[in-house]
Write a protein that holds these residues in place. Structure first.
Motif, short mmCIF file in Angstrom:
data_model
loop_
_atom_site.label_atom_id
_atom_site.label_comp_id
_atom_site.label_asym_id
_atom_site.label_seq_id
_atom_site.Cartn_x
_atom_site.Cartn_y
_atom_site.Cartn_z
N PHE A 129 8.76 2.81 -23.93
CA PHE A 129 7.76 2.36 -22.97
C PHE A 129 6.52 3.25 -23.01
O PHE A 129 5.39 2.78 -22.85
CB PHE A 129 8.34 2.32 -21.56
N GLY A 130 6.72 4.53 -23.24
CA GLY A 130 5.59 5.44 -23.39
C GLY A 130 4.73 5.07 -24.58
O GLY A 130 3.49 5.07 -24.51
N ASP A 131 5.39 4.74 -25.71
CA ASP A 131 4.65 4.32 -26.91
C ASP A 131 3.90 3.01 -26.67
O ASP A 131 2.76 2.86 -27.10
CB ASP A 131 5.61 4.16 -28.09
N GLU A 133 16.83 0.82 -32.29
CA GLU A 133 16.22 0.00 -33.34
C GLU A 133 14.84 -0.49 -32.91
O GLU A 133 13.90 -0.50 -33.71
CB GLU A 133 17.12 -1.20 -33.67
N VAL A 134 14.70 -0.86 -31.64
CA VAL A 134 13.41 -1.30 -31.13
C VAL A 134 12.41 -0.14 -31.18
O VAL A 134 11.26 -0.30 -31.59
CB VAL A 134 13.54 -1.86 -29.70
N ILE A 157 7.32 2.37 -36.51
CA ILE A 157 6.88 1.89 -37.83
C ILE A 157 5.67 0.98 -37.68
O ILE A 157 4.69 1.09 -38.42
CB ILE A 157 8.04 1.15 -38.54
N TYR A 158 5.72 0.08 -36.70
CA TYR A 158 4.60 -0.84 -36.48
C TYR A 158 3.34 -0.07 -36.11
O TYR A 158 2.26 -0.35 -36.63
CB TYR A 158 4.95 -1.85 -35.39
N MET A 215 -2.76 3.06 -39.76
CA MET A 215 -3.23 3.31 -41.14
C MET A 215 -4.23 2.25 -41.58
O MET A 215 -5.03 2.50 -42.44
CB MET A 215 -2.04 3.35 -42.09
N ASN A 216 -4.13 1.05 -40.99
CA ASN A 216 -5.07 -0.02 -41.36
C ASN A 216 -6.30 0.16 -40.60
O ASN A 216 -7.29 0.32 -40.55
CB ASN A 216 -4.49 -1.40 -41.05
#
Length: 182
Positions: free
Chosen positions: A5-7, A167-168, A174-175, A181-182
């Motif tokens: 949730f912090g992310d 996993e989430v 990763i997302y 990076m984009n």
């Protein structure tokens, strides 16, 4: 889970930004009230910087301006109450109670949401807004996804292996790293 949730909160604040309060808590758009408030603030500044003037008289003047502000705010509130009463009494008898509840609870018609298309033009119809939102989220969520993904066929059932919070969280990291990076 709290890390996830912090992310998400951090990502949302970076992408969307944080909306700051634009009004003071005691705010009026009435011209007379604004002028009186500015006059009172000026008198208070003058009172605190000037020691030679009779402070008792100056405080009386400030209190007088404060009373004028209160009277004007009371007039504005009375006009608003009269308007509400007129709206309620002009309503059909069968709807009067519901109209009164709606008005007194402050439930009005919701404000319009402005949606722009890719050309920057406003979309005014609800169907057009919904269609544009669908296109936007479809492009955001399915960009780079292979369209030949087969549809699920069969009876609905729970997952064989449920998705865990770890996993989430891992997928979120990763997302986020891929989007940064984009």
């Amino acid at each position: 889970m709290t890390e996830l949730f912090g992310d998400i909160k951090k990502c949302a604040s970076e992408v969307l930004g944080v909306k700051k309060a634009t009004k003071k808590t005691n705010y009026s758009t009435d011209v007379q009230v604004v002028e009186l408030v500015e006059k009172k603030a000026e008198m208070n500044r003058h009172l605190s910087s000037n020691n030679t003037k009779d402070r008792k008289e100056a405080r009386k003047e400030v209190k007088g301006v404060q009373k004028q502000i209160g009277k004007r705010l009371c007039e504005i509130e009375n006009k608003r109450a009269d308007s509400l009463a007129e709206t309620i009494t002009s309503t059909d008898n069968t709807r009067r109670m519901f109209e009164a509840n709606r008005l007194l609870a402050g439930i009005g018609s919701s404000s319009e949401i402005m949606v722009h298309n890719s050309d920057g033009k406003d979309i005014h119809t609800d169907a057009g807004k919904a269609n544009e939102a669908m296109k936007h989220f479809r492009s955001q969520l399915t960009e780079g996804v292979d369209e030949s993904l087969p549809a699920f066929i069969g009876e609905p059932k729970p997952l064989d292996c449920p998705i865990t919070s770890a996993e989430v969280a891992h997928a979120t990291v990763i997302y986020l790293s891929a989007t940064l990076m984009n």
